[in-house]
Scaffold this motif. Structure first.
Motif, PDB file in Angstrom:
ATOM      1  N   PRO A 138       0.809  -1.229   0.000  1.00 29.97           N
ATOM      2  CA  PRO A 138       0.000   0.000   0.000  1.00 29.97           C
ATOM      3  C   PRO A 138       0.833   1.266   0.000  1.00 29.97           C
ATOM      4  N   VAL A 139       1.995   1.240   0.670  1.00 30.66           N
ATOM      5  CA  VAL A 139       2.879   2.405   0.670  1.00 30.66           C
ATOM      6  C   VAL A 139       3.417   2.640  -0.737  1.00 30.66           C
ATOM      7  N   MET A 140       3.845   1.570  -1.399  1.00 28.50           N
ATOM      8  CA  MET A 140       4.356   1.695  -2.760  1.00 28.50           C
ATOM      9  C   MET A 140       3.283   2.194  -3.718  1.00 28.50           C
ATOM     10  N   GLU A 141       2.065   1.696  -3.514  1.00 21.23           N
ATOM     11  CA  GLU A 141       0.962   2.119  -4.387  1.00 21.23           C
ATOM     12  C   GLU A 141       0.684   3.607  -4.254  1.00 21.23           C
ATOM     13  N   SER A 142       0.957   4.166  -3.065  1.00 23.41           N
ATOM     14  CA  SER A 142       0.758   5.602  -2.874  1.00 23.41           C
ATOM     15  C   SER A 142       1.626   6.420  -3.823  1.00 23.41           C
ATOM     16  N   PRO A 146       3.577  -0.574  -8.370  1.00 21.61           N
ATOM     17  CA  PRO A 146       3.029  -1.858  -7.930  1.00 21.61           C
ATOM     18  C   PRO A 146       4.118  -2.718  -7.285  1.00 21.61           C
ATOM     19  N   TRP A 147       3.707  -3.732  -6.533  1.00 17.55           N
ATOM     20  CA  TRP A 147       4.674  -4.698  -6.008  1.00 17.55           C
ATOM     21  C   TRP A 147       5.311  -5.398  -7.197  1.00 17.55           C
ATOM     22  N   PRO A 148       6.649  -5.392  -7.311  1.00  9.06           N
ATOM     23  CA  PRO A 148       7.296  -5.856  -8.550  1.00  9.06           C
ATOM     24  C   PRO A 148       7.221  -7.365  -8.746  1.00  9.06           C
ATOM     25  N   GLU A 149       7.210  -7.763  -9.997  1.00  8.35           N
ATOM     26  CA  GLU A 149       7.142  -9.179 -10.348  1.00  8.35           C
ATOM     27  C   GLU A 149       8.345  -9.944  -9.825  1.00  8.35           C
ATOM     28  N   MET A 150       9.504  -9.294  -9.758  1.00  8.77           N
ATOM     29  CA  MET A 150      10.699 -10.009  -9.293  1.00  8.77           C
ATOM     30  C   MET A 150      10.578 -10.432  -7.835  1.00  8.77           C
ATOM     31  N   LEU A 151       9.625  -9.829  -7.103  1.00  6.20           N
ATOM     32  CA  LEU A 151       9.391 -10.195  -5.707  1.00  6.20           C
ATOM     33  C   LEU A 151       8.065 -10.929  -5.534  1.00  6.20           C
ATOM     34  N   HIS A 152       7.603 -11.565  -6.586  1.00  6.99           N
ATOM     35  CA  HIS A 152       6.357 -12.333  -6.508  1.00  6.99           C
ATOM     36  C   HIS A 152       6.526 -13.443  -5.473  1.00  6.99           C
ATOM     37  N   CYS A 153       5.668 -13.436  -4.460  1.00  6.70           N
ATOM     38  CA  CYS A 153       5.868 -14.338  -3.321  1.00  6.70           C
ATOM     39  C   CYS A 153       5.728 -15.811  -3.689  1.00  6.70           C
ATOM     40  N   PRO A 176      -1.008   0.335   9.461  1.00  3.38           N
ATOM     41  CA  PRO A 176      -0.407   1.670   9.557  1.00  3.38           C
ATOM     42  C   PRO A 176      -1.023   2.452  10.702  1.00  3.38           C
ATOM     43  N   PRO A 177      -0.218   3.137  11.518  1.00  2.00           N
ATOM     44  CA  PRO A 177      -0.780   3.941  12.597  1.00  2.00           C
ATOM     45  C   PRO A 177      -1.666   5.040  12.059  1.00  2.00           C
ATOM     46  N   VAL A 178      -2.795   5.250  12.706  1.00  2.00           N
ATOM     47  CA  VAL A 178      -3.764   6.236  12.226  1.00  2.00           C
ATOM     48  C   VAL A 178      -3.162   7.636  12.243  1.00  2.00           C
ATOM     49  N   SER A 179      -2.291   7.900  13.209  1.00  2.00           N
ATOM     50  CA  SER A 179      -1.740   9.243  13.359  1.00  2.00           C
ATOM     51  C   SER A 179      -0.550   9.516  12.451  1.00  2.00           C
ATOM     52  N   LYS A 180      -0.080   8.505  11.728  1.00  2.00           N
ATOM     53  CA  LYS A 180       1.091   8.711  10.892  1.00  2.00           C
ATOM     54  C   LYS A 180       0.771   9.645   9.736  1.00  2.00           C
ATOM     55  N   ILE A 181       1.666  10.558   9.482  1.00  2.00           N
ATOM     56  CA  ILE A 181       1.471  11.518   8.398  1.00  2.00           C
ATOM     57  C   ILE A 181       1.436  10.777   7.062  1.00  2.00           C
ATOM     58  N   CYS A 182       0.609  11.225   6.159  1.00  2.64           N
ATOM     59  CA  CYS A 182       0.536  10.637   4.824  1.00  2.64           C
ATOM     60  C   CYS A 182       1.927  10.660   4.186  1.00  2.64           C
ATOM     61  N   THR A 183       2.236   9.608   3.443  1.00  6.76           N
ATOM     62  CA  THR A 183       3.563   9.522   2.836  1.00  6.76           C
ATOM     63  C   THR A 183       3.834  10.716   1.924  1.00  6.76           C
ATOM     64  N   GLN A 184       2.805  11.217   1.266  1.00  7.34           N
ATOM     65  CA  GLN A 184       2.987  12.345   0.352  1.00  7.34           C
ATOM     66  C   GLN A 184       3.260  13.648   1.100  1.00  7.34           C
ATOM     67  N   CYS A 185       3.038  13.639   2.412  1.00  5.16           N
ATOM     68  CA  CYS A 185       3.145  14.876   3.186  1.00  5.16           C
ATOM     69  C   CYS A 185       4.390  14.918   4.064  1.00  5.16           C
ATOM     70  N   GLU A 186       5.259  13.914   3.918  1.00  2.00           N
ATOM     71  CA  GLU A 186       6.543  13.935   4.618  1.00  2.00           C
ATOM     72  C   GLU A 186       7.486  14.825   3.821  1.00  2.00           C
ATOM     73  N   HIS A 246      -4.320  13.087  -7.464  1.00  2.00           N
ATOM     74  CA  HIS A 246      -4.848  12.032  -6.602  1.00  2.00           C
ATOM     75  C   HIS A 246      -3.789  11.627  -5.588  1.00  2.00           C
ATOM     76  N   MET A 247      -4.201  11.533  -4.328  1.00  2.25           N
ATOM     77  CA  MET A 247      -3.325  11.066  -3.249  1.00  2.25           C
ATOM     78  C   MET A 247      -3.809   9.681  -2.830  1.00  2.25           C
ATOM     79  N   ARG A 248      -3.111   8.651  -3.271  1.00  2.00           N
ATOM     80  CA  ARG A 248      -3.522   7.284  -2.959  1.00  2.00           C
ATOM     81  C   ARG A 248      -3.288   6.954  -1.488  1.00  2.00           C
ATOM     82  N   ASN A 249      -4.205   6.152  -0.942  1.00  2.97           N
ATOM     83  CA  ASN A 249      -4.100   5.664   0.439  1.00  2.97           C
ATOM     84  C   ASN A 249      -3.898   6.803   1.423  1.00  2.97           C
ATOM     85  N   ALA A 250      -4.561   7.920   1.180  1.00  2.15           N
ATOM     86  CA  ALA A 250      -4.382   9.109   2.023  1.00  2.15           C
ATOM     87  C   ALA A 250      -5.694   9.615   2.602  1.00  2.15           C
ATOM     88  N   GLY A 251      -6.710   8.746   2.616  1.00  7.04           N
ATOM     89  CA  GLY A 251      -8.010   9.188   3.103  1.00  7.04           C
ATOM     90  C   GLY A 251      -8.076   9.351   4.607  1.00  7.04           C
TER      91      GLY A 251
END
Length: 316
Positions: A138-142, A146-153, A176-186, A246-251
């Protein structure tokens, strides 16, 4: 077969125990089948294209320099045959560690980029891959990655094979902690950090924000009509005329600089699949010397040929 595990807070202890167990086994570890497990993506036969060697993990390999062991196997488990290639590729993952999406992110990545030096390759267990992926994807998607194919589990061995397991006893996704600042806002506070962000961004714009809404776990920012494009990148006229970011995963996460929409903002982003993803946002501060320097000299900054996968506060 066995898997490598360990108690909380002892990073690398399981790998040391594994090394001792293999070294003390009959034939110096040759009791095991060297070719017993092969990743699905590789042809059958010898795993390495050249004879493997043990090397010190270089001090400038920031991803793995404090992983808990000193020596790595090369070629590594991602088929990087030179140290230069391994370091270059590993450097793109350093910022993900700063996001602290899972406690075993470093262990998982280093087991591939800088595998512990044993007499055979030991892969991460599938369960380790899955828990790191589910926490960090989810952090990467922000950032539009995408999660890379080379790391396909599915490529990694199941837990009953000889493999590296979750080290901290936490096989669940780290919420993710609710209080953590959005990744785009660091925010970066130095010009060099800002210019590195600009290097990794498709576009850079100074603009006002007309409105901001939240929907389906993301924020949607509509730019005011008047704006200044500092770096155009792949943007078309229609993208700049009616700009929607658009800010992904930032709601649910806070973004202090967007608590008030008054004034102008410096925004950076990427164009992914026709959408404009916001990657970083700064309140425009005309008296901020670091920001003024970054904007003035961003095109003369020596951008790396291989851009980081992610970036943000905490990056080197």
């Amino acid at each position: 077969m066995r898997r490598a595990g360990g108690p909380p807070g002892v990073r690398g202890s399981a790998l040391l125990a594994l090394a001792l167990a293999l070294a003390g086994s009959p034939g110096g570890g040759q009791h095991y089948d060297y070719y017993g497990w092969q990743p699905e993506s590789l042809p059958h036969g010898r795993f390495y294209g050249r004879e493997p060697q043990c090397l010190d993990i270089p001090p400038d390999m920031q991803l793995c320099r404090d992983v808990g062991y000193k020596r790595m196997r090369l070629p590594n488990l991602l088929e990087h045959e030179t140290m230069a290639e391994a370091k270059q590729q590993a450097s793109s993952w350093v910022p993900l560690l700063a996001k602290q999406c899972h406690t075993d992110t470093q262990l998982f990545l280093c087991s591939l980029f800088a595998p512990v030096c044993l007499d055979r390759p030991v892969y991460p267990c599938r369960s380790l891959c899955e828990v790191v992926r589910d926490s960090c994807a989810p952090v990467m998607e922000s950032y539009g990655f995408p999660w890379p194919e080379m790391l396909h589990c599915g490529k990694f061995p199941s837990d009953h094979e000889l493999c590296i397991a979750v080290q901290f006893g936490n096989s669940k996704v780290t919420p993710p902690p609710v209080s953590k600042i959005c990744t785009q806002c660091e925010m970066e506070h130095k010009a060099d950090g800002m210019m590195e962000q600009m290097c990794s961004s498709d576009f850079v714009v100074k603009m006002r924000i007309k409105e901001m809404t939240e929907e389906n776990g993301e924020r949607r920012l509509v730019a005011a009509q008047k704006k200044k494009v500092l770096k155009l990148g792949p943007l078309k006229r229609k993208d700049t005329k009616k700009m929607v970011l658009h800010m992904r995963n930032a709601g649910a996460c806070p973004c202090p600089q967007l608590d008030s929409l008054s004034g102008s903002f410096l925004v950076m982003g990427r164009k992914v699949g026709g959408r404009l993803l916001l990657l970083a946002v700064y309140p425009w501060q005309k008296h901020n010397k670091e920001m003024k320097f970054a904007v003035k000299f961003m095109f003369s900054y020596p951008c790396p040929l291989y851009h980081p996968l992610l970036y943000g506060a905490g990056q080197h």
